[in-house]
Design a protein around this motif. Structure first.
Motif, short mmCIF file in Angstrom:
data_model
loop_
_atom_site.label_atom_id
_atom_site.label_comp_id
_atom_site.label_asym_id
_atom_site.label_seq_id
_atom_site.Cartn_x
_atom_site.Cartn_y
_atom_site.Cartn_z
N GLN A 16 1.63 0.77 -5.49
CA GLN A 16 2.53 -0.04 -4.68
C GLN A 16 3.34 -1.02 -5.50
O GLN A 16 4.42 -1.45 -5.09
CB GLN A 16 1.71 -0.80 -3.63
N ARG A 17 2.81 -1.36 -6.66
CA ARG A 17 3.50 -2.29 -7.58
C ARG A 17 3.34 -1.80 -9.01
O ARG A 17 2.34 -1.16 -9.35
CB ARG A 17 2.92 -3.71 -7.46
N HIS A 39 3.49 -3.43 -12.86
CA HIS A 39 3.50 -4.67 -13.64
C HIS A 39 3.64 -4.30 -15.11
O HIS A 39 2.80 -3.59 -15.66
CB HIS A 39 2.20 -5.45 -13.39
N LEU A 70 7.77 -7.27 -12.62
CA LEU A 70 6.93 -6.81 -11.51
C LEU A 70 7.83 -6.13 -10.49
O LEU A 70 8.73 -6.76 -9.92
CB LEU A 70 6.19 -7.99 -10.86
N ASP A 105 8.03 -4.04 -6.95
CA ASP A 105 7.28 -3.85 -5.71
C ASP A 105 7.98 -2.80 -4.86
O ASP A 105 9.19 -2.88 -4.61
CB ASP A 105 7.19 -5.17 -4.94
N ASP A 116 -5.74 -2.96 -6.45
CA ASP A 116 -5.04 -3.42 -5.24
C ASP A 116 -3.69 -2.74 -5.08
O ASP A 116 -2.82 -3.22 -4.36
CB ASP A 116 -4.86 -4.94 -5.27
N THR A 155 -1.71 -2.05 -7.77
CA THR A 155 -0.85 -2.40 -8.89
C THR A 155 -1.17 -1.51 -10.10
O THR A 155 -2.34 -1.39 -10.48
CB THR A 155 -1.03 -3.88 -9.30
N TYR A 190 -0.66 -1.33 -14.02
CA TYR A 190 -0.34 -2.24 -15.13
C TYR A 190 0.02 -1.45 -16.38
O TYR A 190 -0.69 -0.52 -16.76
CB TYR A 190 -1.54 -3.14 -15.44
N ARG A 217 -6.06 -9.94 -16.09
CA ARG A 217 -5.38 -9.87 -14.79
C ARG A 217 -6.25 -9.28 -13.68
O ARG A 217 -5.99 -9.51 -12.51
CB ARG A 217 -4.08 -9.06 -14.93
#
Length: 417
Positions: A86-87, A89, A100, A102, A211, A213, A215, A267
């Motif tokens: 969903q994201r 980073h 970032l 989204d 969650d 994300t 990375y 993180r």
């Protein structure tokens, strides 16, 4: 119309013969189903076994890939839960700034999904088993090209436990990976760049569960990436210098976790456990051309790219889907259309040009820029991260690639999942 047959009556003949039953080759065989095409698939793995590529690696499927594999009935065969991206980073160790992205800012619920390669292999196998018209040669290995090739056929020498035999095809598809023997037999050269990095791949559990994300922590020896799996673990990719790979891979779990924690940061909290990593060299290989008379290269046989950005399989799948789309269009015009006709192969090169060039350039540029330790580049990299997050045109280019939409997009990729 295809040329008249000139193959011996006792020689198997196919409209399309795919060499390589891995991610891209198997996907192509499924995409060709229902197009009125006689397809043969040459696979090194015996029945009941998956190719080595279907291991514990974590594959990042772009939205376009999810769309296509759903339309082809593959995603529905997955057993393990997938993790939604969903994201995204992006940061670099030692540099200021971060980007970032989204998905909701771009009208999407997710950029894509994370799938375990072994589960994907099982799903492909289940789908292949539903194709009664597909002839699978396994375990069979490619030996070379027969000297008796003609304008109408490619004559392919293969071997199994019973010895060598010849298969013929209107179109030969090389889907046999980076070290493609078909590419070599066709006399197609390649440009090779070794990043002198090895990627260690495993799964990792942290204090905080994924969650959504993904990375990408860039560093001098490659990325340290955490991908959100669907089983409360992260998929870990940790780049190390080639000459350190064996030593790092052999570290005891606490020491390996400490090293990765230092490279990645905090993180997602403290790293708690990880599996024994597998090793994959980071190289870029570009075939000098992707077609030859009655032959085409797809996937890693055509291009192998640095895994930074996780674009390799997505790019290769679009090779396969574009080829299937062109064959489908030709068969719609003429049910007896020749799958290996020169004009069709020229169209394949044209449709794949933008996507291939831009994806390779982005992957190579990120890998080289992020690995360069020169202090003067730090402000430029920080500015680049700032632009990724705040300059619409720059962000749009990255997001389009992350979703799998560059250049000509095959229709299956555009279908809503």
């Amino acid at each position: 119309m295809p040329p008249s047959t000139d193959a011996p009556a006792d020689t198997p003949c196919h409209d399309v013969l795919i060499v390589g039953g891995g991610l891209v080759g198997a996907s192509l065989a499924i995409a060709l189903d229902g197009l009125g095409v006689d397809v043969g698939l040459v696979e090194a793995a015996p029945p009941g076994s998956l190719p080595a590529v279907f291991d514990e690696r974590n594959l990042s499927f772009a939205e376009a890939t999810v769309n296509a594999l759903t339309a082809l009935g593959v995603m529905q065969k997955l057993h393990a839960p997938t993790g939604r991206i969903q994201r995204i980073h992006i940061s670099r160790r030692g540099d200021l700034g971060r980007a970032l992205l989204d998905a909701t800012d771009h009208g999407r619920e997710a950029f894509g999904q994370v799938v375990v390669a072994r589960d994907f292999g099982d799903a492909l196998e289940a789908r292949l088993a539903e194709l009664p018209g597909l002839l699978r040669y396994r375990p069979v290995r490619f030996v070379g090209l027969e000297a008796g090739d003609t304008a109408a056929w490619r004559a392919v020498r293969v071997a199994d436990q019973g010895g060598e035999r010849v298969l013929r095809a209107r179109l030969l598809v090389a889907a046999d990976g980076t070290r493609s023997q078909v590419r070599e037999a066709l006399g197609i050269g390649s440009d090779l760049h070794d990043y002198e990095q090895t990627l260690l791949v495993t799964r990792l559990r942290a204090e905080r569960a994924p969650d959504g994300t993904a990375y990408e922590r860039l560093g001098a020896h490659g990325p340290t990436a955490l991908l959100p799996r669907g089983d409360r673990h992260f998929g870990l990719v940790h780049g190390v210098a080639r000459d350190e790979a064996e030593a790092v891979a052999g570290l005891a779990e606490p020491a390996l976790l400490e090293r990765v924690q230092e490279a990645f940061g905090w993180r997602v909290g403290r790293f708690l456990s990880c599996g024994r990593p597998s090793q994959y060299p980071a190289i870029r290989l570009l075939a000098e051309r992707t077609v030859a008379p009655r032959a085409v290269l797809v996937g890693n046989a055509a291009q192998s790219i640095h895994p930074i950005g996780a674009q390799g399989f997505n790019l290769g799948l679009r090779d396969a889907l574009t080829l299937a789309e062109l064959i489908g269009e030709a068969r719609a015009r003429d049910p007896a259309a020749d799958c290996g006709e020169a004009g069709l192969l020229r169209s394949h090169v044209e449709r794949r040009h933008v996507d291939r060039e831009e994806t390779v350039a982005l992957s190579d540029g990120l890998a080289k820029l992020s690995a360069n330790p020169a202090p003067l580049l730090r402000p430029l990299r920080s500015l680049g991260l700032f632009a990724l997050e705040r300059v619409p045109s720059v962000q749009a280019a990255l997001v389009g690639g992350a979703l799998g939409y560059r250049g000509h997009v095959p229709a299956l990729c555009r279908a809503p999942a």
